[in-house]
Write a protein that holds these residues in place. Structure first.
Motif, PDB file in Angstrom:
ATOM      1  N   LYS A  81     -29.224 -57.373  12.355  1.00 40.82           N
ATOM      2  CA  LYS A  81     -30.269 -58.345  11.956  1.00 40.82           C
ATOM      3  C   LYS A  81     -30.373 -58.077  10.460  1.00 40.82           C
ATOM      4  CE  LYS A  81     -32.082 -61.353  15.440  1.00 40.82           C
ATOM      5  NZ  LYS A  81     -32.810 -62.974  15.163  1.00 40.82           N
ATOM      6  N   THR A  82     -29.252 -58.783   9.491  1.00 40.56           N
ATOM      7  CA  THR A  82     -29.304 -58.421   7.851  1.00 40.56           C
ATOM      8  C   THR A  82     -30.423 -58.730   7.843  1.00 40.56           C
ATOM      9  OG1 THR A  82     -27.199 -59.524   7.101  1.00 40.56           O
ATOM     10  CG2 THR A  82     -28.926 -59.900   5.322  1.00 40.56           C
ATOM     11  N   GLN A  83     -31.127 -57.551   6.086  1.00 39.75           N
ATOM     12  CA  GLN A  83     -32.031 -57.709   5.196  1.00 39.75           C
ATOM     13  C   GLN A  83     -31.865 -58.766   3.696  1.00 39.75           C
ATOM     14  OE1 GLN A  83     -35.742 -58.024   5.581  1.00 39.75           O
ATOM     15  NE2 GLN A  83     -35.870 -57.868   3.064  1.00 39.75           N
ATOM     16  N   VAL A  84     -31.132 -58.073   3.195  1.00 39.13           N
ATOM     17  CA  VAL A  84     -30.620 -59.261   2.625  1.00 39.13           C
ATOM     18  C   VAL A  84     -28.941 -59.096   2.585  1.00 39.13           C
ATOM     19  CG1 VAL A  84     -30.910 -59.460  -0.415  1.00 39.13           C
ATOM     20  CG2 VAL A  84     -32.750 -58.914   1.245  1.00 39.13           C
ATOM     21  N   PHE A  85     -28.140 -57.733   2.459  1.00 38.06           N
ATOM     22  CA  PHE A  85     -26.889 -57.261   2.728  1.00 38.06           C
ATOM     23  C   PHE A  85     -26.424 -57.274   4.090  1.00 38.06           C
ATOM     24  CE2 PHE A  85     -29.168 -55.911  -1.454  1.00 38.06           C
ATOM     25  CZ  PHE A  85     -28.508 -56.842  -2.165  1.00 38.06           C
ATOM     26  N   PHE A  86     -25.554 -58.317   3.292  1.00 35.27           N
ATOM     27  CA  PHE A  86     -24.708 -58.172   5.281  1.00 35.27           C
ATOM     28  C   PHE A  86     -23.385 -57.080   5.205  1.00 35.27           C
ATOM     29  CE2 PHE A  86     -20.430 -59.116   7.423  1.00 35.27           C
ATOM     30  CZ  PHE A  86     -21.413 -58.947   8.838  1.00 35.27           C
ATOM     31  N   ALA A  87     -24.179 -55.704   5.558  1.00 39.08           N
ATOM     32  CA  ALA A  87     -23.741 -54.322   5.367  1.00 39.08           C
ATOM     33  C   ALA A  87     -23.872 -53.147   7.011  1.00 39.08           C
ATOM     34  CB  ALA A  87     -23.774 -53.778   3.835  1.00 39.08           C
ATOM     35  N   PRO A  88     -23.032 -54.415   8.186  1.00 39.97           N
ATOM     36  CA  PRO A  88     -23.621 -53.756   9.122  1.00 39.97           C
ATOM     37  C   PRO A  88     -23.057 -51.586   8.787  1.00 39.97           C
ATOM     38  CG  PRO A  88     -21.713 -55.602   9.314  1.00 39.97           C
ATOM     39  CD  PRO A  88     -22.005 -55.343   7.656  1.00 39.97           C
TER      40      PRO A  88
ATOM     41  N   GLY B 112     -38.888 -63.703  14.540  1.00 39.59           N
ATOM     42  CA  GLY B 112     -38.519 -64.816  14.878  1.00 39.59           C
ATOM     43  C   GLY B 112     -37.281 -65.237  13.475  1.00 39.59           C
ATOM     44  N   HIS B 113     -36.670 -63.844  12.968  1.00 33.33           N
ATOM     45  CA  HIS B 113     -35.258 -64.009  11.244  1.00 33.33           C
ATOM     46  C   HIS B 113     -34.431 -64.909  12.615  1.00 33.33           C
ATOM     47  CE1 HIS B 113     -35.130 -64.139   7.706  1.00 33.33           C
ATOM     48  NE2 HIS B 113     -35.984 -63.722   7.209  1.00 33.33           N
ATOM     49  N   THR B 114     -33.746 -65.352  12.076  1.00 28.71           N
ATOM     50  CA  THR B 114     -32.456 -65.279  11.790  1.00 28.71           C
ATOM     51  C   THR B 114     -31.430 -64.386  12.180  1.00 28.71           C
ATOM     52  OG1 THR B 114     -31.414 -66.697   9.472  1.00 28.71           O
ATOM     53  CG2 THR B 114     -32.425 -67.882  11.579  1.00 28.71           C
ATOM     54  N   PRO B 115     -29.973 -64.548  12.476  1.00 29.41           N
ATOM     55  CA  PRO B 115     -29.211 -63.812  12.022  1.00 29.41           C
ATOM     56  C   PRO B 115     -28.962 -63.707  10.143  1.00 29.41           C
ATOM     57  CG  PRO B 115     -27.956 -65.304  13.064  1.00 29.41           C
ATOM     58  CD  PRO B 115     -28.973 -65.735  13.369  1.00 29.41           C
ATOM     59  N   PHE B 116     -28.015 -62.717   9.571  1.00 28.32           N
ATOM     60  CA  PHE B 116     -27.434 -63.135   7.868  1.00 28.32           C
ATOM     61  C   PHE B 116     -28.959 -63.333   6.943  1.00 28.32           C
ATOM     62  CE2 PHE B 116     -24.257 -64.736  10.860  1.00 28.32           C
ATOM     63  CZ  PHE B 116     -23.524 -63.995  11.012  1.00 28.32           C
ATOM     64  N   GLY B 117     -30.155 -63.469   7.898  1.00 27.07           N
ATOM     65  CA  GLY B 117     -31.051 -62.914   6.313  1.00 27.07           C
ATOM     66  C   GLY B 117     -31.346 -64.862   6.058  1.00 27.07           C
TER      67      GLY B 117
ATOM     68  N   GLY C 272     -32.063 -66.383  17.976  1.00 29.80           N
ATOM     69  CA  GLY C 272     -32.385 -64.686  18.020  1.00 29.80           C
ATOM     70  C   GLY C 272     -30.555 -64.463  18.321  1.00 29.80           C
ATOM     71  N   MET C 273     -29.734 -64.314  17.429  1.00 26.29           N
ATOM     72  CA  MET C 273     -28.876 -63.724  17.290  1.00 26.29           C
ATOM     73  C   MET C 273     -28.294 -62.640  16.513  1.00 26.29           C
ATOM     74  SD  MET C 273     -25.996 -66.647  18.161  1.00 26.29           S
ATOM     75  CE  MET C 273     -25.331 -67.427  19.220  1.00 26.29           C
ATOM     76  N   SER C 274     -27.885 -61.755  16.977  1.00 26.97           N
ATOM     77  CA  SER C 274     -27.800 -59.934  15.224  1.00 26.97           C
ATOM     78  C   SER C 274     -27.053 -60.794  15.026  1.00 26.97           C
ATOM     79  CB  SER C 274     -27.872 -59.199  16.169  1.00 26.97           C
ATOM     80  OG  SER C 274     -26.718 -59.135  17.325  1.00 26.97           O
ATOM     81  N   ASP C 275     -26.298 -60.276  13.304  1.00 28.24           N
ATOM     82  CA  ASP C 275     -24.926 -60.905  13.476  1.00 28.24           C
ATOM     83  C   ASP C 275     -23.903 -60.587  13.258  1.00 28.24           C
ATOM     84  OD1 ASP C 275     -27.224 -60.807  11.557  1.00 28.24           O
ATOM     85  OD2 ASP C 275     -26.283 -59.471   9.791  1.00 28.24           O
ATOM     86  N   ASN C 276     -24.019 -59.120  14.743  1.00 26.86           N
ATOM     87  CA  ASN C 276     -22.579 -58.914  15.189  1.00 26.86           C
ATOM     88  C   ASN C 276     -22.109 -60.105  15.987  1.00 26.86           C
ATOM     89  OD1 ASN C 276     -22.231 -56.926  13.510  1.00 26.86           O
ATOM     90  ND2 ASN C 276     -23.253 -55.313  14.218  1.00 26.86           N
ATOM     91  N   PHE C 277     -23.632 -59.999  16.684  1.00 20.10           N
ATOM     92  CA  PHE C 277     -23.326 -61.227  17.655  1.00 20.10           C
ATOM     93  C   PHE C 277     -22.696 -62.629  17.509  1.00 20.10           C
ATOM     94  CE2 PHE C 277     -24.754 -63.917  21.283  1.00 20.10           C
ATOM     95  CZ  PHE C 277     -24.730 -63.402  22.465  1.00 20.10           C
ATOM     96  N   CYS C 278     -23.309 -63.483  16.470  1.00 21.24           N
ATOM     97  CA  CYS C 278     -22.752 -64.184  15.844  1.00 21.24           C
ATOM     98  C   CYS C 278     -21.535 -64.330  15.887  1.00 21.24           C
ATOM     99  CB  CYS C 278     -23.481 -64.901  14.849  1.00 21.24           C
ATOM    100  SG  CYS C 278     -23.072 -66.602  14.286  1.00 21.24           S
TER     101      CYS C 278
END
Length: 382
Positions: A47-54, A97-102, A345-351
């Protein structure tokens, strides 16, 4: 001065369901292990903190952030004679409980929920929903209170606990609530300490800013590196809190913090790069929401209809709603929030994979009639 929590242990250590006292672990350490072994915690690594950089191993993820917060809070609590195990548990659990993409994802999901008549989405409130309802971690009151009260986005100079028992289940907004413990207050400050310099260094690594761009007063007062900034703030909060009798930054340091925060907002959080990503993430999350909402409205609990979609998202979502139906009916009385919870609940990659499954399923020519394994069928993913 000694910092003593006024609520009794009978309250702070209480759980929704009683647990056996025959355990080598302390109650708060037990909470930490429950969090670390949970599915929501594992998903934080994607999951992103600030920057989407998997693909960049050096950019901070949400999992690294919560560990940074927990370690900073523990150091402060040890120096101040507070319970470091309580601080650690709150720290590692505060963003479950944070979302994907920060925060971009949080804003997007909040807009979607408001359109449907719900209160704005706040990850602090959702984190409590995750640990209490969706994952049934059965944590102590003190940890649950610290999670919902952490609110690290608003920088303040001083904070003291509110020594009263809150009905945590009835809270729908983070606004105006304070932690019930000194340790909860420390975690709230540690959240700010953890991301102030880290976000700056990540932005410099990605070439969004130059390290020399930061205002001189920040470099002079706080330091030039994330490590220096953390060290300055930790030492300042320990010294100042002892003098003022509350958790506090000194005035000079607080002024430098606010200047750096404003700099980060202007040059990082509102940068064209992040704004451009948010446009894409909004399109993606709205696509997934509309698809799943329509599926559930048309198909209900008829598994054969979900399978006819010919994609793994449909099959996986069916497995989720059938596994969770009874729990939702008992807790919420309906299934109205199931799609929001699933997306949150999704991770960035899952979304991202969900978007692909809707538009171009990887498994279009394969049979979905297989054992319920893999990321699409993890019944415990919430």
């Amino acid at each position: 001065m000694p910092f003593k929590n006024e609520l009794p242990d009978s309250v702070l250590l209480s759980r929704v369901k009683s647990r056996s006292g025959d355990d080598v672990r302390s109650p708060y350490y037990r909470d930490t292990t429950a969090i670390l072994h949970s599915s929501p915690f594992r998903r934080l690594k994607h999951k992103t903190q600030v920057f989407f950089a998997p693909s960049n191993d050096h950019i901070c993820t949400r999992m690294e952030h919560v560990l940074h917060v927990a370690s900073i809070a523990t150091a402060i609590c040890r120096a101040m004679g507070l319970n470091d195990e309580l601080a650690w548990a709150i720290g590692v659990g505060h963003d479950l409980g944070h979302t994907p993409f920060g925060h971009s994802g949080e804003r997007i999901l909040s807009d979607m929920m408001v359109k449907k008549g719900y209160p704005p989405f706040q990850h602090e409130v959702n984190s409590l929903r995750v640990v209490d309802f969706l994952s049934h971690l059965n944590l102590t009151y003190a940890v649950r209170d610290g999670i919902i009260s952490h609110c690290g986005e608003h920088f303040i100079r001083t904070l003291s606990p509110e020594f009263k028992v809150k009905d945590l289940d009835s809270i729908t907004t983070k606004n105006g609530i304070r932690p019930a413990t000194w340790e909860g207050c420390v975690v709230r400050f540690s959240d700010q300490i953890a991301y102030l310099g880290r976000d700056f260094e990540d932005a410099a690594r990605l070439g969004i800013i130059n390290k020399s761009d930061v205002p001189e007063i920040c470099r002079r007062t706080l330091g030039d590196t994330n490590g220096e900034i953390i060290n300055t703030l930790v030492e300042d909060i320990i010294t100042t809190s002892e003098k003022e009798g509350c958790i506090a930054f000194s005035q000079d340091v607080y002024e430098a913090i606010n200047i750096m925060k404003d700099f980060n907002y202007q040059h990082i959080y509102r940068s064209p790069m992040l704004q451009g990503y948010e446009t894409y993430f909004r399109r993606l999350m709205e696509l997934v929401f509309e698809y799943l909402t329509d599926l559930f409205a048309k198909n209900g609990y008829d598994g054969s209809l979900y399978m006819k979609e010919g994609n793994m998202l449909s099959a996986g979502f069916y497995n989720y709603i059938t596994e969770k139906k009874d729990a939702y009916m008992q807790h919420d009385g309906n299934m109205d929030r199931v799609v929001f919870d699933y997306i949150a609940g999704m991770s960035d990659n899952f979304c991202l994979d969900c978007g692909n499954e809707i538009l171009r399923p990887d498994h279009l020519n394969e049979s979905i009639d297989r054992s319920l394994t893999g990321k699409w069928f993890d019944a415990g993913r919430s």
